[in-house]
Design an enzyme around this catalytic site. Structure first.
Site, PDB file in Angstrom:
ATOM      1  N   ARG A   1     -57.797 -13.549 -11.272  1.00 22.23           N
ATOM      2  CA  ARG A   1     -58.309 -12.793 -12.418  1.00 22.23           C
ATOM      3  C   ARG A   1     -57.298 -12.968 -13.550  1.00 22.23           C
ATOM      4  O   ARG A   1     -56.240 -13.540 -13.368  1.00 22.23           O
ATOM      5  CB  ARG A   1     -58.572 -11.314 -12.094  1.00 22.23           C
ATOM      6  CG  ARG A   1     -57.786 -10.608 -11.074  1.00 22.23           C
ATOM      7  CD  ARG A   1     -56.334 -10.367 -11.416  1.00 22.23           C
ATOM      8  NE  ARG A   1     -56.174  -9.800 -12.743  1.00 22.23           N
ATOM      9  CZ  ARG A   1     -55.087  -9.909 -13.467  1.00 22.23           C
ATOM     10  NH1 ARG A   1     -54.032 -10.592 -13.017  1.00 22.23           N
ATOM     11  NH2 ARG A   1     -54.995  -9.377 -14.664  1.00 22.23           N
ATOM     12  N   GLY A   2     -57.651 -12.429 -14.725  1.00 21.34           N
ATOM     13  CA  GLY A   2     -56.816 -12.648 -15.905  1.00 21.34           C
ATOM     14  C   GLY A   2     -57.418 -13.811 -16.688  1.00 21.34           C
ATOM     15  O   GLY A   2     -57.746 -14.845 -16.086  1.00 21.34           O
TER      16      GLY A   2
ATOM     17  N   ARG B   1     -67.819 -14.281 -14.679  1.00 17.51           N
ATOM     18  CA  ARG B   1     -67.167 -13.196 -15.430  1.00 17.51           C
ATOM     19  C   ARG B   1     -67.416 -13.437 -16.918  1.00 17.51           C
ATOM     20  O   ARG B   1     -66.920 -14.412 -17.487  1.00 17.51           O
ATOM     21  CB  ARG B   1     -65.666 -13.129 -15.106  1.00 17.51           C
ATOM     22  CG  ARG B   1     -65.434 -12.739 -13.637  1.00 17.51           C
ATOM     23  CD  ARG B   1     -64.136 -12.040 -13.399  1.00 17.51           C
ATOM     24  NE  ARG B   1     -64.078 -10.716 -13.968  1.00 17.51           N
ATOM     25  CZ  ARG B   1     -62.937 -10.041 -14.154  1.00 17.51           C
ATOM     26  NH1 ARG B   1     -61.782 -10.593 -13.809  1.00 17.51           N
ATOM     27  NH2 ARG B   1     -62.955  -8.826 -14.665  1.00 17.51           N
TER      28      ARG B   1
ATOM     29  N   GLN C   1     -54.410  -3.246 -11.498  1.00 10.27           N
ATOM     30  CA  GLN C   1     -53.661  -4.481 -11.803  1.00 10.27           C
ATOM     31  C   GLN C   1     -52.221  -4.168 -12.215  1.00 10.27           C
ATOM     32  O   GLN C   1     -51.304  -4.962 -11.980  1.00 10.27           O
ATOM     33  CB  GLN C   1     -54.339  -5.250 -12.945  1.00 10.27           C
ATOM     34  CG  GLN C   1     -55.663  -5.899 -12.572  1.00 10.27           C
ATOM     35  CD  GLN C   1     -56.840  -5.021 -12.920  1.00 10.27           C
ATOM     36  OE1 GLN C   1     -56.738  -3.792 -12.929  1.00 10.27           O
ATOM     37  NE2 GLN C   1     -57.975  -5.625 -13.199  1.00 10.27           N
TER      38      GLN C   1
ATOM     39  N   ASP D   1     -58.669 -10.685 -23.537  1.00 13.72           N
ATOM     40  CA  ASP D   1     -59.701 -11.485 -22.858  1.00 13.72           C
ATOM     41  C   ASP D   1     -60.571 -12.254 -23.837  1.00 13.72           C
ATOM     42  O   ASP D   1     -61.124 -13.303 -23.508  1.00 13.72           O
ATOM     43  CB  ASP D   1     -60.560 -10.586 -21.973  1.00 13.72           C
ATOM     44  CG  ASP D   1     -59.759 -10.152 -20.766  1.00 13.72           C
ATOM     45  OD1 ASP D   1     -59.027  -9.152 -20.884  1.00 13.72           O
ATOM     46  OD2 ASP D   1     -59.804 -10.867 -19.751  1.00 13.72           O
TER      47      ASP D   1
HETATM   48  O1  MRU Z   1     -60.284  -7.797 -14.973  1.00 11.86           O
HETATM   49  P1  MRU Z   1     -59.054  -8.628 -15.138  1.00 11.86           P
HETATM   50  O2  MRU Z   1     -57.957  -8.269 -14.215  1.00 11.86           O
HETATM   51  O3  MRU Z   1     -59.367 -10.107 -15.130  1.00 11.86           O
HETATM   52  O4  MRU Z   1     -58.572  -8.274 -16.604  1.00 11.86           O
HETATM   53  C1  MRU Z   1     -57.425  -8.902 -17.113  1.00 11.86           C
HETATM   54  C2  MRU Z   1     -56.985  -8.394 -18.429  1.00 11.86           C
HETATM   55  O5  MRU Z   1     -57.631  -7.571 -19.046  1.00 11.86           O
HETATM   56  C3  MRU Z   1     -55.767  -9.032 -19.026  1.00 11.86           C
HETATM   57  O6  MRU Z   1     -55.072  -8.125 -19.834  1.00 11.86           O
HETATM   58  C4  MRU Z   1     -56.196 -10.233 -19.880  1.00 11.86           C
HETATM   59  O7  MRU Z   1     -57.005 -11.096 -19.150  1.00 11.86           O
HETATM   60  C5  MRU Z   1     -55.056 -10.973 -20.421  1.00 11.86           C
HETATM   61  S1  MRU Z   1     -54.224 -11.865 -19.181  1.00 11.86           S
HETATM   62  C6  MRU Z   1     -53.026 -12.842 -19.839  1.00 11.86           C
END
Ligand code: MRU
Length: 347
Positions: free
Chosen positions: A46-47, A89, A196, A237
Protein backbone atom coordinates in the site's frame (compact mmCIF):
# COMPACT_ATOMS: atom_id res chain seq x y z
CA UNK A 1 17.14 -3.16 5.58
CA UNK A 2 13.89 -4.59 4.18
CA UNK A 3 12.91 -4.29 0.51
CA UNK A 4 9.37 -3.04 -0.05
CA UNK A 5 9.11 -4.50 -3.57
CA UNK A 6 11.51 -5.98 -6.09
CA UNK A 7 11.65 -7.87 -9.36
CA UNK A 8 13.51 -11.13 -8.65
CA UNK A 9 16.05 -12.96 -10.80
CA UNK A 10 13.42 -15.69 -11.18
CA UNK A 11 11.12 -13.16 -12.90
CA UNK A 12 8.63 -12.81 -10.04
CA UNK A 13 7.57 -9.85 -7.87
CA UNK A 14 8.59 -10.08 -4.22
CA UNK A 15 7.07 -7.77 -1.64
CA UNK A 16 7.02 -7.45 2.11
CA UNK A 17 3.57 -8.28 3.52
CA UNK A 18 2.56 -5.03 5.23
CA UNK A 19 -0.49 -6.56 6.84
CA UNK A 20 1.73 -8.67 9.06
CA UNK A 21 4.10 -5.93 10.16
CA UNK A 22 5.40 -5.10 12.74
CA UNK A 23 4.98 -8.53 14.32
CA UNK A 24 6.30 -10.58 11.42
CA UNK A 25 8.63 -9.73 8.55
CA UNK A 26 7.24 -12.01 5.85
CA UNK A 27 7.70 -11.73 2.08
CA UNK A 28 5.12 -12.66 -0.56
CA UNK A 29 6.14 -13.82 -4.03
CA UNK A 30 3.73 -12.93 -6.85
CA UNK A 31 4.06 -15.06 -9.99
CA UNK A 32 1.23 -13.54 -12.00
CA UNK A 33 -0.72 -10.32 -12.36
CA UNK A 34 -3.69 -11.69 -10.42
CA UNK A 35 -1.46 -12.19 -7.36
CA UNK A 36 -0.22 -8.59 -7.63
CA UNK A 37 -3.80 -7.28 -7.99
CA UNK A 38 -4.74 -9.22 -4.88
CA UNK A 39 -1.72 -7.89 -2.96
CA UNK A 40 -2.72 -4.31 -3.81
CA UNK A 41 -6.42 -4.82 -3.06
CA UNK A 42 -5.79 -6.51 0.29
CA UNK A 43 -3.08 -3.99 1.21
CA UNK A 44 -0.18 -6.41 1.47
CA UNK A 45 1.39 -3.53 -0.42
CA UNK A 46 0.00 0.00 0.00
CA UNK A 47 1.07 3.63 -0.25
CA UNK A 48 0.70 5.60 -3.48
CA UNK A 49 4.21 5.29 -5.00
CA UNK A 50 4.55 1.65 -3.87
CA UNK A 51 1.34 0.63 -5.61
CA UNK A 52 2.53 2.55 -8.69
CA UNK A 53 5.61 0.30 -8.78
CA UNK A 54 3.51 -2.79 -8.00
CA UNK A 55 1.11 -1.94 -10.85
CA UNK A 56 4.02 -1.60 -13.29
CA UNK A 57 5.61 -4.87 -12.15
CA UNK A 58 2.20 -6.57 -12.22
CA UNK A 59 1.79 -5.51 -15.83
CA UNK A 60 5.26 -6.86 -16.64
CA UNK A 61 4.10 -10.22 -15.24
CA UNK A 62 0.94 -9.94 -17.36
CA UNK A 63 3.03 -9.20 -20.47
CA UNK A 64 5.15 -12.32 -19.91
CA UNK A 65 2.02 -14.50 -19.96
CA UNK A 66 0.21 -12.99 -22.97
CA UNK A 67 0.05 -15.29 -26.00
CA UNK A 68 -0.66 -13.06 -29.00
CA UNK A 69 -0.17 -13.41 -32.74
CA UNK A 70 0.35 -9.69 -33.40
CA UNK A 71 1.38 -6.50 -31.62
CA UNK A 72 -2.18 -5.16 -31.75
CA UNK A 73 -3.53 -8.26 -30.10
CA UNK A 74 -0.74 -8.09 -27.47
CA UNK A 75 -1.44 -4.41 -26.73
CA UNK A 76 -5.20 -4.90 -26.47
CA UNK A 77 -4.71 -7.63 -23.87
CA UNK A 78 -2.07 -5.62 -22.00
CA UNK A 79 -4.43 -2.63 -21.85
CA UNK A 80 -7.33 -4.78 -20.65
CA UNK A 81 -5.25 -6.24 -17.82
CA UNK A 82 -3.94 -2.75 -16.98
CA UNK A 83 -7.52 -1.48 -16.67
CA UNK A 84 -8.38 -4.30 -14.30
CA UNK A 85 -5.28 -3.67 -12.19
CA UNK A 86 -5.94 0.06 -11.90
CA UNK A 87 -9.44 -0.59 -10.51
CA UNK A 88 -7.99 -2.32 -7.40
CA UNK A 89 -7.41 1.03 -5.64
CA UNK A 90 -8.95 4.16 -7.18
CA UNK A 91 -7.62 7.13 -5.18
CA UNK A 92 -3.83 7.06 -5.56
CA UNK A 93 -3.10 8.22 -9.10
CA UNK A 94 0.35 6.58 -9.06
CA UNK A 95 -1.21 3.20 -9.84
CA UNK A 96 -2.82 4.43 -13.08
CA UNK A 97 0.34 6.48 -13.79
CA UNK A 98 2.58 3.37 -13.50
CA UNK A 99 0.27 1.38 -15.79
CA UNK A 100 0.11 4.21 -18.38
CA UNK A 101 3.88 4.45 -18.40
CA UNK A 102 4.11 0.71 -19.12
CA UNK A 103 1.62 1.05 -21.99
CA UNK A 104 3.65 3.92 -23.46
CA UNK A 105 6.77 1.76 -23.22
CA UNK A 106 5.02 -1.05 -25.15
CA UNK A 107 3.96 1.43 -27.83
CA UNK A 108 7.49 2.77 -28.18
CA UNK A 109 8.78 -0.79 -28.76
CA UNK A 110 5.91 -1.86 -31.05
CA UNK A 111 8.20 -2.65 -34.00
CA UNK A 112 10.18 -5.20 -31.99
CA UNK A 113 9.27 -8.89 -31.74
CA UNK A 114 6.90 -9.54 -28.80
CA UNK A 115 9.54 -11.26 -26.59
CA UNK A 116 11.70 -8.12 -26.93
CA UNK A 117 8.73 -5.90 -25.99
CA UNK A 118 8.24 -8.04 -22.89
CA UNK A 119 11.92 -7.54 -21.96
CA UNK A 120 11.54 -3.77 -22.46
CA UNK A 121 8.51 -3.80 -20.14
CA UNK A 122 10.40 -5.68 -17.44
CA UNK A 123 13.23 -3.12 -17.65
CA UNK A 124 10.70 -0.25 -17.52
CA UNK A 125 9.08 -1.58 -14.33
CA UNK A 126 12.49 -1.84 -12.69
CA UNK A 127 13.35 1.69 -13.86
CA UNK A 128 10.12 3.02 -12.27
CA UNK A 129 11.19 1.45 -8.98
CA UNK A 130 14.75 2.82 -9.13
CA UNK A 131 13.55 6.30 -10.14
CA UNK A 132 11.14 6.35 -7.21
CA UNK A 133 13.96 5.78 -4.72
CA UNK A 134 16.12 8.48 -6.37
CA UNK A 135 13.13 10.86 -6.38
CA UNK A 136 12.53 10.30 -2.68
CA UNK A 137 16.14 11.12 -1.87
CA UNK A 138 15.83 14.32 -3.92
CA UNK A 139 12.61 15.17 -2.06
CA UNK A 140 14.47 14.69 1.21
CA UNK A 141 17.13 17.18 0.10
CA UNK A 142 14.51 19.73 -1.02
CA UNK A 143 12.52 19.40 2.20
CA UNK A 144 15.01 18.85 5.00
CA UNK A 145 15.51 22.60 5.56
CA UNK A 146 11.90 22.94 6.71
CA UNK A 147 12.78 21.01 9.87
CA UNK A 148 14.61 23.25 12.36
CA UNK A 149 17.01 21.92 14.96
CA UNK A 150 15.06 20.56 17.92
CA UNK A 151 11.73 20.44 16.02
CA UNK A 152 8.85 18.13 16.87
CA UNK A 153 7.27 16.86 13.65
CA UNK A 154 3.85 15.24 13.35
CA UNK A 155 3.14 12.74 10.58
CA UNK A 156 0.05 10.73 9.66
CA UNK A 157 -0.34 7.29 8.07
CA UNK A 158 2.82 5.82 6.53
CA UNK A 159 4.63 7.81 3.86
CA UNK A 160 7.88 5.95 4.42
CA UNK A 161 10.05 3.34 2.72
CA UNK A 162 7.11 0.94 2.93
CA UNK A 163 4.80 3.29 1.04
CA UNK A 164 7.33 3.79 -1.76
CA UNK A 165 10.08 1.76 -3.42
CA UNK A 166 12.33 2.93 -0.57
CA UNK A 167 13.31 5.88 1.71
CA UNK A 168 9.87 7.48 1.69
CA UNK A 169 8.31 10.85 0.91
CA UNK A 170 7.28 12.49 4.22
CA UNK A 171 9.62 10.11 6.07
CA UNK A 172 12.24 10.79 3.38
CA UNK A 173 12.20 14.47 4.40
CA UNK A 174 12.48 13.47 8.08
CA UNK A 175 15.25 10.95 7.30
CA UNK A 176 17.22 13.53 5.29
CA UNK A 177 16.99 16.11 8.11
CA UNK A 178 18.04 13.49 10.66
CA UNK A 179 20.97 12.39 8.46
CA UNK A 180 22.08 16.04 8.15
CA UNK A 181 22.42 16.19 11.95
CA UNK A 182 19.17 18.04 12.74
CA UNK A 183 17.92 16.97 16.16
CA UNK A 184 14.26 16.14 15.80
CA UNK A 185 11.49 14.02 17.24
CA UNK A 186 8.42 12.61 15.52
CA UNK A 187 4.84 12.29 16.75
CA UNK A 188 3.14 9.49 14.84
CA UNK A 189 -0.65 9.29 14.56
CA UNK A 190 -1.72 5.67 14.88
CA UNK A 191 -4.04 6.20 11.85
CA UNK A 192 -7.29 4.37 12.41
CA UNK A 193 -8.64 2.09 11.15
CA UNK A 194 -5.75 0.31 9.41
CA UNK A 195 -3.05 1.54 11.85
CA UNK A 196 -0.43 2.40 9.23
CA UNK A 197 1.10 4.89 11.70
CA UNK A 198 1.30 2.54 14.68
CA UNK A 199 2.30 -0.57 12.75
CA UNK A 200 4.45 0.81 9.93
CA UNK A 201 5.69 4.37 10.54
CA UNK A 202 6.56 3.73 14.18
CA UNK A 203 8.36 0.53 13.09
CA UNK A 204 10.38 2.29 10.37
CA UNK A 205 11.45 5.23 12.54
CA UNK A 206 12.28 3.03 15.50
CA UNK A 207 14.52 0.90 13.27
CA UNK A 208 16.35 4.06 12.18
CA UNK A 209 16.80 5.26 15.79
CA UNK A 210 14.79 8.42 15.10
CA UNK A 211 12.97 9.49 18.30
CA UNK A 212 9.30 8.58 17.86
CA UNK A 213 6.23 8.92 20.05
CA UNK A 214 3.01 7.19 19.04
CA UNK A 215 -0.33 8.91 19.69
CA UNK A 216 -3.95 8.03 19.02
CA UNK A 217 -5.38 10.20 16.23
CA UNK A 218 -7.56 12.23 18.58
CA UNK A 219 -4.57 13.53 20.58
CA UNK A 220 -3.03 15.79 17.90
CA UNK A 221 -5.23 18.85 18.62
CA UNK A 222 -4.35 18.81 22.30
CA UNK A 223 -0.62 18.58 21.53
CA UNK A 224 -0.83 21.46 19.06
CA UNK A 225 -2.68 23.60 21.60
CA UNK A 226 0.09 22.93 24.14
CA UNK A 227 2.80 23.99 21.65
CA UNK A 228 4.31 20.53 21.35
CA UNK A 229 4.13 20.21 17.55
CA UNK A 230 6.26 22.51 15.36
CA UNK A 231 5.29 21.27 11.90
CA UNK A 232 3.29 18.60 10.10
CA UNK A 233 4.63 16.56 7.15
CA UNK A 234 2.43 14.07 5.32
CA UNK A 235 2.42 12.25 1.98
CA UNK A 236 -0.23 12.35 -0.77
CA UNK A 237 -2.24 9.96 -2.91
CA UNK A 238 -3.33 12.45 -5.54
CA UNK A 239 -2.79 16.17 -5.98
CA UNK A 240 -5.16 18.18 -8.18
CA UNK A 241 -4.00 21.07 -10.40
CA UNK A 242 -5.01 23.66 -7.79
CA UNK A 243 -2.96 21.98 -5.03
CA UNK A 244 -5.82 20.19 -3.24
CA UNK A 245 -4.38 17.00 -1.76
CA UNK A 246 -6.01 13.60 -1.22
CA UNK A 247 -4.27 11.65 1.52
CA UNK A 248 -5.13 9.19 4.28
CA UNK A 249 -8.39 9.89 6.11
CA UNK A 250 -7.70 12.27 8.99
CA UNK A 251 -5.21 14.44 7.08
CA UNK A 252 -7.80 17.18 6.49
CA UNK A 253 -8.57 17.34 10.22
CA UNK A 254 -4.87 17.80 10.98
CA UNK A 255 -4.48 20.53 8.35
CA UNK A 256 -7.38 22.55 9.77
CA UNK A 257 -5.99 22.14 13.27
CA UNK A 258 -2.52 23.17 12.11
CA UNK A 259 -3.91 26.36 10.53
CA UNK A 260 -5.79 27.22 13.73
CA UNK A 261 -2.54 26.93 15.69
CA UNK A 262 -0.26 28.64 13.13
CA UNK A 263 1.71 25.43 12.52
CA UNK A 264 3.21 24.89 9.02
CA UNK A 265 1.68 21.99 7.10
CA UNK A 266 3.81 20.34 4.40
CA UNK A 267 2.95 17.68 1.83
CA UNK A 268 5.76 15.58 0.32
CA UNK A 269 5.02 13.70 -2.90
CA UNK A 270 6.64 12.89 -6.24
CA UNK A 271 5.45 14.57 -9.44
CA UNK A 272 3.86 11.20 -10.37
CA UNK A 273 1.23 11.92 -7.67
CA UNK A 274 0.17 15.07 -9.49
CA UNK A 275 -3.00 14.78 -11.59
CA UNK A 276 -3.10 17.88 -13.79
CA UNK A 277 -6.28 16.59 -15.46
CA UNK A 278 -8.26 17.43 -12.31
CA UNK A 279 -9.12 21.06 -11.60
CA UNK A 280 -9.71 20.53 -7.89
CA UNK A 281 -9.81 17.91 -5.18
CA UNK A 282 -13.58 17.59 -5.51
CA UNK A 283 -12.97 15.44 -8.59
CA UNK A 284 -10.71 12.95 -6.79
CA UNK A 285 -12.42 9.55 -6.31
CA UNK A 286 -12.39 8.52 -2.65
CA UNK A 287 -12.03 4.80 -2.00
CA UNK A 288 -14.51 3.23 0.42
CA UNK A 289 -13.30 0.01 1.99
CA UNK A 290 -15.11 -2.66 3.94
CA UNK A 291 -16.84 -1.46 7.15
CA UNK A 292 -15.26 -4.50 8.78
CA UNK A 293 -11.96 -2.59 8.92
CA UNK A 294 -13.76 -0.25 11.36
CA UNK A 295 -15.77 -2.78 13.36
CA UNK A 296 -13.02 -5.37 13.90
CA UNK A 297 -9.32 -5.52 14.55
CA UNK A 298 -7.23 -8.61 13.71
CA UNK A 299 -10.40 -10.67 13.46
CA UNK A 300 -11.75 -9.49 16.83
CA UNK A 301 -14.92 -7.39 16.90
CA UNK A 302 -14.54 -3.98 18.50
CA UNK A 303 -18.15 -2.83 17.86
CA UNK A 304 -21.57 -4.39 18.41
CA UNK A 305 -22.65 -7.05 15.92
CA UNK A 306 -25.10 -5.57 13.38
CA UNK A 307 -23.90 -1.97 13.77
CA UNK A 308 -23.40 -0.03 10.54
CA UNK A 309 -20.02 1.61 9.95
CA UNK A 310 -18.56 3.87 7.26
CA UNK A 311 -15.02 3.58 5.92
CA UNK A 312 -13.93 6.32 3.48
CA UNK A 313 -10.16 5.78 3.53
CA UNK A 314 -8.95 9.12 2.13
CA UNK A 315 -9.94 12.77 2.47
CA UNK A 316 -9.12 15.95 0.57
CA UNK A 317 -7.20 18.82 2.15
CA UNK A 318 -7.90 22.10 0.34
CA UNK A 319 -4.77 23.84 -0.95
CA UNK A 320 -5.33 26.87 1.31
CA UNK A 321 -4.24 24.80 4.32
CA UNK A 322 -0.96 23.68 2.74
CA UNK A 323 2.20 25.71 3.40
CA UNK A 324 4.24 24.03 0.63
CA UNK A 325 4.33 20.88 -1.47
CA UNK A 326 7.77 19.23 -1.52
CA UNK A 327 8.35 17.23 -4.71
CA UNK A 328 11.24 15.36 -6.28
CA UNK A 329 11.74 18.34 -8.62
CA UNK A 330 11.66 21.09 -6.01
CA UNK A 331 9.22 22.89 -3.72
CA UNK A 332 5.86 24.25 -4.89
CA UNK A 333 4.39 27.25 -3.05
CA UNK A 334 0.98 28.86 -3.42
CA UNK A 335 -0.56 29.67 -5.81
CA UNK A 336 -0.23 26.00 -6.72
CA UNK A 337 -1.87 26.24 -10.15
CA UNK A 338 1.25 27.99 -11.41
CA UNK A 339 3.96 26.40 -9.26
CA UNK A 340 2.87 22.77 -9.78
CA UNK A 341 2.59 23.17 -13.55
CA UNK A 342 6.04 24.77 -13.62
CA UNK A 343 7.54 21.80 -11.71
CA UNK A 344 5.67 19.27 -13.88
CA UNK A 345 7.12 20.88 -17.02
CA UNK A 346 10.67 20.71 -15.62
CA UNK A 347 12.68 17.77 -17.00
O1 MRU B 1 -4.40 3.29 2.28
P1 MRU B 1 -2.93 3.48 2.16
O2 MRU B 1 -2.15 2.90 3.28
O3 MRU B 1 -2.41 3.04 0.80
O4 MRU B 1 -2.76 5.05 2.22
C1 MRU B 1 -1.47 5.60 2.11
C2 MRU B 1 -1.41 7.06 2.33
O5 MRU B 1 -2.42 7.72 2.48
C3 MRU B 1 -0.06 7.70 2.22
O6 MRU B 1 0.02 8.83 3.04
C4 MRU B 1 0.18 8.13 0.77
O7 MRU B 1 -0.03 7.06 -0.10
C5 MRU B 1 1.52 8.68 0.56
S1 MRU B 1 2.74 7.44 0.63
C6 MRU B 1 4.25 8.06 0.22
Amino acid sequence: MFQTIEWTLAGTVRLIDQRRLPLEEVYVECRDVAAVADAIQTMQIRGAPAIGVAGAMGLALAAKAIRAGSYDEFFRELSRQGEELSRTRPTAVNLAWGIDRMKRCAEKSKDLPIPAIVQALIREAQAIRDEDIRGNRAMGEHGKGFIADGAAVLTHCNAGALATAGYGTALGVIRAAHAAGTRLSVWVDETRPFLQGARLTAWELHQDDIPVTLIADNMAGHLMQRGRIDLVVVGADRIARNGDVANKIGTYTLAVLAKEHGIPFYVAAPISTLDLSLKSGEEIPIEERSPEEVTTWAGVRTAPVGISAANPVFDVTPARYITAIITDRGVARPPYDASLQELAARA
